[in-house]
Design a protein around this motif. Structure first.
Motif, mmCIF file in Angstrom:
data_model
loop_
_atom_site.group_PDB
_atom_site.id
_atom_site.type_symbol
_atom_site.label_atom_id
_atom_site.label_comp_id
_atom_site.label_asym_id
_atom_site.label_seq_id
_atom_site.Cartn_x
_atom_site.Cartn_y
_atom_site.Cartn_z
ATOM 1 N N VAL A 87 -16.348 -4.993 -3.247
ATOM 2 C CA VAL A 87 -16.730 -4.134 -2.120
ATOM 3 C C VAL A 87 -15.487 -3.621 -1.398
ATOM 4 N N VAL A 88 -14.519 -4.493 -1.171
ATOM 5 C CA VAL A 88 -13.284 -4.070 -0.499
ATOM 6 C C VAL A 88 -12.559 -3.031 -1.339
ATOM 7 N N LEU A 89 -12.465 -3.279 -2.644
ATOM 8 C CA LEU A 89 -11.804 -2.315 -3.521
ATOM 9 C C LEU A 89 -12.508 -0.966 -3.474
ATOM 10 N N ALA A 90 -13.840 -0.982 -3.491
ATOM 11 C CA ALA A 90 -14.600 0.271 -3.429
ATOM 12 C C ALA A 90 -14.276 1.044 -2.163
ATOM 13 N N ASP A 91 -14.137 0.340 -1.054
ATOM 14 C CA ASP A 91 -13.833 1.033 0.196
ATOM 15 C C ASP A 91 -12.416 1.597 0.190
ATOM 16 N N THR A 92 -11.458 0.884 -0.427
ATOM 17 C CA THR A 92 -10.109 1.463 -0.529
ATOM 18 C C THR A 92 -10.151 2.733 -1.370
ATOM 19 N N GLU A 93 -11.026 2.756 -2.373
ATOM 20 C CA GLU A 93 -11.174 3.967 -3.189
ATOM 21 C C GLU A 93 -11.667 5.127 -2.338
ATOM 22 N N PHE A 100 -5.842 11.307 0.287
ATOM 23 C CA PHE A 100 -5.100 12.103 -0.693
ATOM 24 C C PHE A 100 -5.645 13.526 -0.740
ATOM 25 N N ARG A 101 -6.960 13.666 -0.704
ATOM 26 C CA ARG A 101 -7.561 15.002 -0.742
ATOM 27 C C ARG A 101 -7.114 15.824 0.460
ATOM 28 N N ALA A 102 -7.039 15.193 1.622
ATOM 29 C CA ALA A 102 -6.612 15.895 2.829
ATOM 30 C C ALA A 102 -5.167 16.354 2.741
ATOM 31 N N ASN A 103 -4.403 15.728 1.846
ATOM 32 C CA ASN A 103 -3.009 16.096 1.646
ATOM 33 C C ASN A 103 -2.790 16.868 0.353
ATOM 34 N N GLY A 104 -3.878 17.402 -0.219
ATOM 35 C CA GLY A 104 -3.790 18.244 -1.399
ATOM 36 C C GLY A 104 -3.455 17.499 -2.673
ATOM 37 N N ARG A 105 -3.818 16.226 -2.745
ATOM 38 C CA ARG A 105 -3.512 15.418 -3.919
ATOM 39 C C ARG A 105 -4.781 14.755 -4.437
ATOM 40 N N ASP A 106 -4.720 14.315 -5.703
ATOM 41 C CA ASP A 106 -5.823 13.570 -6.296
ATOM 42 C C ASP A 106 -5.455 12.087 -6.317
ATOM 43 N N ILE A 167 -6.119 -7.595 -0.383
ATOM 44 C CA ILE A 167 -6.446 -6.560 -1.363
ATOM 45 C C ILE A 167 -5.866 -5.217 -0.921
ATOM 46 N N ALA A 168 -6.030 -4.891 0.367
ATOM 47 C CA ALA A 168 -5.540 -3.605 0.875
ATOM 48 C C ALA A 168 -4.029 -3.497 0.748
ATOM 49 N N HIS A 169 -3.310 -4.603 0.929
ATOM 50 C CA HIS A 169 -1.857 -4.602 0.778
ATOM 51 C C HIS A 169 -1.474 -4.284 -0.667
ATOM 52 N N GLU A 170 -2.153 -4.912 -1.626
ATOM 53 C CA GLU A 170 -1.836 -4.646 -3.027
ATOM 54 C C GLU A 170 -2.196 -3.217 -3.417
ATOM 55 N N VAL A 171 -3.300 -2.711 -2.894
ATOM 56 C CA VAL A 171 -3.634 -1.306 -3.132
ATOM 57 C C VAL A 171 -2.576 -0.399 -2.504
ATOM 58 N N GLY A 172 -1.989 -0.866 -1.389
ATOM 59 C CA GLY A 172 -0.887 -0.114 -0.788
ATOM 60 C C GLY A 172 0.271 0.063 -1.762
ATOM 61 N N HIS A 173 0.524 -0.944 -2.581
ATOM 62 C CA HIS A 173 1.565 -0.805 -3.602
ATOM 63 C C HIS A 173 1.159 0.235 -4.656
ATOM 64 N N HIS A 174 -0.129 0.298 -4.948
ATOM 65 C CA HIS A 174 -0.613 1.329 -5.870
ATOM 66 C C HIS A 174 -0.393 2.718 -5.287
ATOM 67 N N VAL A 175 -0.646 2.866 -4.006
ATOM 68 C CA VAL A 175 -0.395 4.146 -3.339
ATOM 69 C C VAL A 175 1.084 4.512 -3.450
ATOM 70 N N GLN A 176 1.957 3.548 -3.240
ATOM 71 C CA GLN A 176 3.397 3.792 -3.405
ATOM 72 C C GLN A 176 3.706 4.269 -4.815
ATOM 73 N N HIS A 177 3.050 3.652 -5.798
ATOM 74 C CA HIS A 177 3.258 4.047 -7.193
ATOM 75 C C HIS A 177 2.826 5.493 -7.419
ATOM 76 N N LEU A 178 1.666 5.867 -6.905
ATOM 77 C CA LEU A 178 1.161 7.227 -7.080
ATOM 78 C C LEU A 178 2.056 8.258 -6.395
ATOM 79 N N LEU A 179 2.657 7.881 -5.286
ATOM 80 C CA LEU A 179 3.520 8.800 -4.537
ATOM 81 C C LEU A 179 4.937 8.870 -5.103
ATOM 82 N N GLY A 180 5.223 8.059 -6.112
ATOM 83 C CA GLY A 180 6.553 8.062 -6.722
ATOM 84 C C GLY A 180 7.570 7.213 -5.993
ATOM 85 N N ILE A 181 7.127 6.511 -4.975
ATOM 86 C CA ILE A 181 8.047 5.686 -4.185
ATOM 87 C C ILE A 181 8.558 4.515 -5.002
ATOM 88 N N SER A 182 7.666 3.871 -5.731
ATOM 89 C CA SER A 182 8.036 2.676 -6.498
ATOM 90 C C SER A 182 9.122 2.977 -7.521
#
Length: 291
Positions: A87-93, A100-106, A167-182
């Motif tokens: 459920v938590v993962l679904a909400d992060t999705e 991301f959509r609000a910032n023109g990204r997928d 869970i939200a912290h680890e998803v935060g690392h995924h966001v960093q990955h998608l943004l090219g930060i990692s």
């Protein structure tokens, strides 16, 4: 946290022994056998040691980079602990797709893989002793649910929203990955001294805390599912896993040069910074001089 009855993610892989069902700690319940987890958590979080190295030192094994994870079809586990993280993962999705959509990204959602004991990943062999972690090589969050007992009983951070924060912290690392930060950080770290690399790691981790706060703000705004005390649970969890607190808890002197995740105060403050406005632009830990 009013999580029951909410949407569950379609991106959960249950690789636990027997395929899930009963293989975890009930929300708020009791469990067993976590001494080794605590040793590795304190070593990796407090002293800047690669948790994969800690794992091999504990059991005499060799860290492996292959083979990759075995194939497990996405599923909807039926036991309560797994349903909760789903459920938590679904909400992060939902939240990050909107941001991301609000910032023109997928937004490409990560997969959350449940396991027990140890598990092959694209980043090496993972284990319960490492605590939850994100692997950018396969875009998966890995968690052995026994970690939540460690969080509650040994680290003093009980509560369902403390678990959600993890869970939200680890998803935060995924966001960093998608943004090219990692990728940029990893490239930079290869040219740095250990002290410099640790300092950069702190900025990475604090940004993930801030992103967790961004999620919490948007999540509450859309669902209103947080109850009195929930935010305090997350802040307490952030405090309990600060490098300085972990070092003191291990009976060690506090050594700032060895920090890899930030102090308790920093972790709380950056979570609250993301929570305040829910704007990921407030989470630029790399441009500020004072963390």
């Amino acid at each position: 946290m009013k999580w029951e009855g909410q949407r569950e993610s379609d991106n959960v892989e249950d690789a636990r022994d027997g395929g899930g069902g009963g293989g975890g700690l009930p929300i708020g319940g009791r469990g067993i056998g976590i001494g080794g987890i605590v040793v590795a958590l304190l070593a990796s979080w407090a002293f800047g040691i690669n948790p994969l190295t800690v794992l091999s030192a504990l059991d005499g094994s060799t860290v492996q980079t292959a083979p990759g994870p075995r194939e497990v079809a996405p599923t909807h586990p039926q036991d309560e602990p797994a349903r909760f993280v789903s459920v938590v993962l679904a909400d992060t999705e939902d939240v990050w797709t909107g941001i991301f959509r609000a910032n023109g990204r997928d937004y490409q959602a990560p997969t959350l893989r449940l396991f027990t004991g140890r598990e092959a990943t694209a980043c090496g062999t993972g284990a319960a002793a490492m605590g939850p972690f994100y692997c950018p090589g396969d875009s998966k969050v890995y968690i052995d649910l026994s970690f939540y007992q460690t969080l509650r009983d040994r680290l003093g951070a009980p509560g369902d929203f403390a678990q959600a924060y993890v869970i939200a912290h680890e998803v935060g690392h995924h966001v960093q990955h998608l943004l090219g930060i990692s990728d940029k950080v990893d490239a930079a770290r290869r040219t740095m001294s250990e002290k410099q690399a640790n300092a950069v790691s702190v900025r990475v981790e604090l940004q993930a805390d801030c992103f967790a706060g961004v999620w919490a703000q948007h999540s509450q705004q859309s669902k209103g599912w947080l109850e009195a005390g929930d935010i305090d649970e997350a802040l307490n969890a952030a405090s309990r896993i600060g490098d300085d607190t972990l070092q003191r808890g291990a009976g060690r002197a506090v050594v700032p040069e060895s920090f890899t995740h930030g102090t308790s105060e920093q972790r709380q403050r950056w979570f609250k910074r993301g929570l305040s406005q829910g704007d990921m632009r407030d989470c630029d830990t790399f441009s500020v001089k004072q963390l």
